[in-house]
Design a protein around this motif. Sequence first.
Motif, PDB file in Angstrom:
ATOM      1  N   SER A   7       0.847  -1.189   0.000  1.00 31.11           N
ATOM      2  CA  SER A   7       0.000   0.000   0.000  1.00 31.11           C
ATOM      3  C   SER A   7       0.884   1.241   0.000  1.00 31.11           C
ATOM      4  CB  SER A   7      -0.932   0.019   1.212  1.00 31.11           C
ATOM      5  OG  SER A   7      -0.183   0.027   2.407  1.00 31.11           O
ATOM      6  N   GLY A   8       0.298   2.354  -0.403  1.00 30.69           N
ATOM      7  CA  GLY A   8       0.997   3.626  -0.300  1.00 30.69           C
ATOM      8  C   GLY A   8       1.452   4.240  -1.597  1.00 30.69           C
ATOM      9  N   GLY A   9       1.260   3.571  -2.715  1.00 29.30           N
ATOM     10  CA  GLY A   9       1.660   4.168  -3.981  1.00 29.30           C
ATOM     11  C   GLY A   9       0.753   5.321  -4.367  1.00 29.30           C
ATOM     12  N   GLY A  10       1.111   5.993  -5.448  1.00 32.20           N
ATOM     13  CA  GLY A  10       0.283   7.088  -5.919  1.00 32.20           C
ATOM     14  C   GLY A  10       1.049   8.049  -6.786  1.00 32.20           C
ATOM     15  N   LEU A  11       0.463   9.224  -6.946  1.00 34.56           N
ATOM     16  CA  LEU A  11       1.052  10.277  -7.769  1.00 34.56           C
ATOM     17  C   LEU A  11       1.674  11.326  -6.866  1.00 34.56           C
ATOM     18  CD1 LEU A  11       1.386  11.785 -10.510  1.00 34.56           C
ATOM     19  CD2 LEU A  11      -0.902  12.748 -10.092  1.00 34.56           C
ATOM     20  N   VAL A  12       2.892  11.716  -7.197  1.00 30.28           N
ATOM     21  CA  VAL A  12       3.589  12.735  -6.413  1.00 30.28           C
ATOM     22  C   VAL A  12       4.390  13.609  -7.355  1.00 30.28           C
ATOM     23  CG1 VAL A  12       5.606  11.271  -6.000  1.00 30.28           C
ATOM     24  CG2 VAL A  12       5.057  13.104  -4.388  1.00 30.28           C
ATOM     25  N   GLN A  13       4.567  14.853  -6.979  1.00 28.31           N
ATOM     26  CA  GLN A  13       5.358  15.773  -7.797  1.00 28.31           C
ATOM     27  C   GLN A  13       6.852  15.520  -7.595  1.00 28.31           C
ATOM     28  OE1 GLN A  13       4.076  19.763  -6.819  1.00 28.31           O
ATOM     29  NE2 GLN A  13       2.353  19.652  -8.256  1.00 28.31           N
ATOM     30  N   PRO A  14       7.644  15.888  -8.591  1.00 31.15           N
ATOM     31  CA  PRO A  14       9.104  15.768  -8.413  1.00 31.15           C
ATOM     32  C   PRO A  14       9.566  16.503  -7.163  1.00 31.15           C
ATOM     33  CG  PRO A  14       8.581  16.201 -10.698  1.00 31.15           C
ATOM     34  CD  PRO A  14       7.285  16.333  -9.945  1.00 31.15           C
ATOM     35  N   GLN A 113       1.589  -7.885  -5.228  1.00 27.72           N
ATOM     36  CA  GLN A 113       0.976  -7.625  -6.534  1.00 27.72           C
ATOM     37  C   GLN A 113       1.493  -6.342  -7.178  1.00 27.72           C
ATOM     38  OE1 GLN A 113      -0.347  -6.890  -3.654  1.00 27.72           O
ATOM     39  NE2 GLN A 113      -1.242  -4.847  -3.864  1.00 27.72           N
ATOM     40  N   GLY A 114       2.191  -5.533  -6.426  1.00 30.72           N
ATOM     41  CA  GLY A 114       2.758  -4.308  -6.962  1.00 30.72           C
ATOM     42  C   GLY A 114       1.889  -3.092  -6.692  1.00 30.72           C
ATOM     43  N   THR A 115       2.540  -1.953  -6.545  1.00 31.89           N
ATOM     44  CA  THR A 115       1.835  -0.693  -6.367  1.00 31.89           C
ATOM     45  C   THR A 115       2.488   0.367  -7.256  1.00 31.89           C
ATOM     46  OG1 THR A 115       1.026   0.908  -4.729  1.00 31.89           O
ATOM     47  CG2 THR A 115       3.223   0.014  -4.352  1.00 31.89           C
ATOM     48  N   GLN A 116       1.664   1.124  -7.929  1.00 36.34           N
ATOM     49  CA  GLN A 116       2.168   2.108  -8.894  1.00 36.34           C
ATOM     50  C   GLN A 116       2.638   3.370  -8.177  1.00 36.34           C
ATOM     51  OE1 GLN A 116       2.374   1.955 -12.455  1.00 36.34           O
ATOM     52  NE2 GLN A 116       3.534   3.850 -12.146  1.00 36.34           N
ATOM     53  N   VAL A 117       3.833   3.807  -8.538  1.00 36.56           N
ATOM     54  CA  VAL A 117       4.358   5.097  -8.093  1.00 36.56           C
ATOM     55  C   VAL A 117       4.616   5.935  -9.334  1.00 36.56           C
ATOM     56  CG1 VAL A 117       6.301   6.281  -7.018  1.00 36.56           C
ATOM     57  CG2 VAL A 117       5.383   4.198  -5.974  1.00 36.56           C
ATOM     58  N   THR A 118       3.994   7.095  -9.390  1.00 36.97           N
ATOM     59  CA  THR A 118       4.157   7.992 -10.523  1.00 36.97           C
ATOM     60  C   THR A 118       4.657   9.333 -10.016  1.00 36.97           C
ATOM     61  OG1 THR A 118       2.345   6.915 -11.719  1.00 36.97           O
ATOM     62  CG2 THR A 118       3.025   9.099 -12.478  1.00 36.97           C
ATOM     63  N   VAL A 119       5.781   9.757 -10.579  1.00 39.75           N
ATOM     64  CA  VAL A 119       6.368  11.048 -10.204  1.00 39.75           C
ATOM     65  C   VAL A 119       6.256  11.974 -11.406  1.00 39.75           C
ATOM     66  CG1 VAL A 119       8.385  12.224  -9.282  1.00 39.75           C
ATOM     67  CG2 VAL A 119       7.981   9.821  -8.710  1.00 39.75           C
ATOM     68  N   SER A 120       5.398  12.958 -11.270  1.00 34.98           N
ATOM     69  CA  SER A 120       5.121  13.833 -12.406  1.00 34.98           C
ATOM     70  C   SER A 120       4.551  15.147 -11.912  1.00 34.98           C
ATOM     71  CB  SER A 120       4.132  13.162 -13.362  1.00 34.98           C
ATOM     72  OG  SER A 120       3.772  14.042 -14.403  1.00 34.98           O
TER      73      SER A 120
END
Length: 121
Positions: A7-14, A113-120
């Motif tokens: 748990s804990g993945g998500g979208l975050v800014q650089p 199962q994996g969690t997506q981390v997106t840095v954008s």
Amino acid sequence: QVQLVESGGGLVQPGGSLSLSCAASGSIVSINAMGWYRQAPGKQRELVATISSGGSTNYADYAKGRFTISRDSARNTVYLQMNSLKPEDTAVYYCFGRMVTFTTLRVLDYWGQGTQVTVSS
């Protein structure tokens, strides 16, 4: 049966931070090590960090100084604190546990199962 739930993945800014957690449950006898790998689109899965049952840690070069792995042995949980995130950290992050279970009585690797981390921005 063994489950690892991230748990804990998500979208975050650089430049931002994220914290991941992974809890292992099931017919576990012992856990030798836990850790994190990641896989970006079109790339092979690569090591992020590991932590042994004794607390020894190992980091990929890109993670040193920015990421911190820790573990709560009583809860069979591993954490990954990620700071100063960069767009190139974007990936699916997978938790793994190297453990002995009552089912196999052998040391095997189990994966979440994996969690997506997106840095954008």
